[in-house]
Enzyme design. Sequence first.
Site, PDB file in Angstrom:
ATOM      1  N   GLY A  48       0.699  -1.286   0.081  1.00 56.33           N
ATOM      2  CA  GLY A  48      -0.078   0.012  -0.030  1.00 56.33           C
ATOM      3  C   GLY A  48       0.834   1.097  -0.064  1.00 56.33           C
ATOM      4  N   GLU A 103       4.226   5.028   5.616  1.00 56.66           N
ATOM      5  CA  GLU A 103       2.874   4.297   5.470  1.00 56.66           C
ATOM      6  C   GLU A 103       1.944   4.948   4.757  1.00 56.66           C
ATOM      7  OE1 GLU A 103       1.725   1.500   5.672  1.00 56.66           O
ATOM      8  OE2 GLU A 103       2.216   0.281   7.451  1.00 56.66           O
ATOM      9  N   ASP A 104       1.011   4.459   4.017  1.00 54.32           N
ATOM     10  CA  ASP A 104      -0.375   4.718   3.333  1.00 54.32           C
ATOM     11  C   ASP A 104      -1.319   4.898   4.443  1.00 54.32           C
ATOM     12  OD1 ASP A 104      -0.300   1.990   3.817  1.00 54.32           O
ATOM     13  OD2 ASP A 104      -1.834   1.659   2.045  1.00 54.32           O
ATOM     14  N   ASP A 107      -4.026   1.994  10.897  1.00 57.60           N
ATOM     15  CA  ASP A 107      -5.490   1.702  11.169  1.00 57.60           C
ATOM     16  C   ASP A 107      -5.627   1.446  12.672  1.00 57.60           C
ATOM     17  OD1 ASP A 107      -7.938   0.408  11.161  1.00 57.60           O
ATOM     18  OD2 ASP A 107      -7.876  -0.301   9.126  1.00 57.60           O
ATOM     19  N   LYS A 135      -6.851   6.237  10.711  1.00 63.09           N
ATOM     20  CA  LYS A 135      -8.085   6.249  11.233  1.00 63.09           C
ATOM     21  C   LYS A 135      -8.194   6.195  12.681  1.00 63.09           C
ATOM     22  CE  LYS A 135     -10.557   3.557   7.192  1.00 63.09           C
ATOM     23  NZ  LYS A 135     -10.819   2.108   6.975  1.00 63.09           N
ATOM     24  N   PHE A 156     -14.508   2.206   4.162  1.00 68.36           N
ATOM     25  CA  PHE A 156     -13.906   1.484   3.271  1.00 68.36           C
ATOM     26  C   PHE A 156     -13.202   2.109   2.225  1.00 68.36           C
ATOM     27  CE2 PHE A 156     -13.336  -3.235   2.516  1.00 68.36           C
ATOM     28  CZ  PHE A 156     -12.124  -2.930   1.654  1.00 68.36           C
ATOM     29  N   VAL A 157     -11.958   2.727   2.365  1.00 70.82           N
ATOM     30  CA  VAL A 157     -11.278   3.461   1.307  1.00 70.82           C
ATOM     31  C   VAL A 157     -10.408   2.618   0.552  1.00 70.82           C
ATOM     32  CG1 VAL A 157     -11.495   5.805   2.622  1.00 70.82           C
ATOM     33  CG2 VAL A 157      -9.550   4.219   3.023  1.00 70.82           C
ATOM     34  N   ASP A 163      -6.102  -0.747  -1.499  1.00 71.45           N
ATOM     35  CA  ASP A 163      -6.993  -1.722  -2.343  1.00 71.45           C
ATOM     36  C   ASP A 163      -8.179  -2.394  -1.645  1.00 71.45           C
ATOM     37  OD1 ASP A 163      -5.486  -3.442  -0.363  1.00 71.45           O
ATOM     38  OD2 ASP A 163      -6.052  -5.241  -1.778  1.00 71.45           O
ATOM     39  N   ARG A 169      -5.594   0.149  -6.425  1.00 78.03           N
ATOM     40  CA  ARG A 169      -4.337   0.542  -5.942  1.00 78.03           C
ATOM     41  C   ARG A 169      -3.818   1.708  -6.964  1.00 78.03           C
ATOM     42  NH1 ARG A 169      -2.166  -2.416  -1.639  1.00 78.03           N
ATOM     43  NH2 ARG A 169      -2.344  -4.860  -2.058  1.00 78.03           N
TER      44      ARG A 169
HETATM   45  C1  PRP Z   1      -2.252  -1.959   5.397  1.00 78.91           C
HETATM   46  C2  PRP Z   1      -1.516  -0.699   5.418  1.00 78.91           C
HETATM   47  C3  PRP Z   1      -0.803  -0.876   6.669  1.00 78.91           C
HETATM   48  C4  PRP Z   1      -1.400  -1.837   7.753  1.00 78.91           C
HETATM   49  C5  PRP Z   1      -2.140  -0.724   8.610  1.00 78.91           C
HETATM   50  O1  PRP Z   1      -1.586  -2.874   4.887  1.00 78.91           O
HETATM   51  O2  PRP Z   1      -0.640  -0.525   4.271  1.00 78.91           O
HETATM   52  O3  PRP Z   1       0.461  -1.430   6.498  1.00 78.91           O
HETATM   53  O4  PRP Z   1      -2.436  -2.302   6.760  1.00 78.91           O
HETATM   54  O5  PRP Z   1      -3.125  -1.458   9.587  1.00 78.91           O
HETATM   55  P1  PRP Z   1      -2.672  -1.651  10.934  1.00 78.91           P
HETATM   56  O6  PRP Z   1      -2.673  -0.258  11.616  1.00 78.91           O
HETATM   57  O7  PRP Z   1      -4.282  -2.244  11.624  1.00 78.91           O
HETATM   58  O8  PRP Z   1      -1.739  -2.409  11.411  1.00 78.91           O
HETATM   59  P2  PRP Z   1      -2.250  -3.996   4.370  1.00 78.91           P
HETATM   60  O9  PRP Z   1      -1.892  -5.254   5.254  1.00 78.91           O
HETATM   61  O10 PRP Z   1      -3.763  -4.003   3.987  1.00 78.91           O
HETATM   62  O11 PRP Z   1      -1.349  -4.861   3.116  1.00 78.91           O
HETATM   63  P3  PRP Z   1      -1.130  -4.094   1.910  1.00 78.91           P
HETATM   64  O12 PRP Z   1      -0.573  -2.488   1.863  1.00 78.91           O
HETATM   65  O13 PRP Z   1      -0.557  -4.844   0.805  1.00 78.91           O
HETATM   66  O14 PRP Z   1      -2.555  -3.589   1.126  1.00 78.91           O
END
Ligand code: PRP
Length: 187
Positions: A48, A103-104, A107, A135, A156-157, A163, A169
């Site tokens: 991400g 980081e993107d 959460d 978030k 859900f963004v 993604d 993406r």
């Molecule tokens: C997403 C995002 C962070 C993580 C955040 O990655 O890029 O790395 O989740 O979530 P958290 O704060 O609850 O730990 P994801 O695991 O969806 O993988 P991706 O980047 O390959 O989509």
Amino acid sequence: MQIADVQDEIDHELVTKAQIDSKIKEMAAQVSEDYRGRDLLLVAVLKGAVNTLVAFSQALSIPVQMDFMSLSSYGAGTTSSGTVTVRQDLSTDVRGRHILIVEDIVDSGRTLAWLVDELKRRGAASVEVFALLEKPSRREVDVDVKYRGYEIPDEFVVGFGLDYAERFRNLDSIAVLKPAVYQGEQA
Ligand code: PRP
């Protein structure tokens, strides 16, 4: 790809491309000032964060190095003890390095909290965090994000690296998905 290309699946746009660009420029100016004269390693969490890393690194006015990690986080949303496993590790020895994790989105904060601890454990000289989106309502683990972009609601963004089932993406802005797109899976 733009909103118009996938408008049937998008409820509304949340952060425009212009807003992303201007926020990243502002954050990059701050990072450039803070790290000028120091050797900085950007660590991006795949997949991400790739879009954010590209835009952010190009907006910096200082030279940096980049490395990547692929992590996966397990554990139910209600527990705070999710386990993070490394799918693909860095190729850089981080001992004595100044690191900025890119980081993107933050959460629950679990991925980030684990990674900050891990990089410190490996001997990094300093570890700070850059996150384009947060978030706050979903946060389970306290983690210090020094460079912060936009706070967004718990919707859900997708887009700009985020993604749904590996799609969207490459959308150039951030948008809320129509519930109908993922409803089947949530039932
Ligand atoms: C997403 C995002 C962070 C993580 C955040 O990655 O890029 O790395 O989740 O979530 P958290 O704060 O609850 O730990 P994801 O695991 O969806 O993988 P991706 O980047 O390959 O989509």
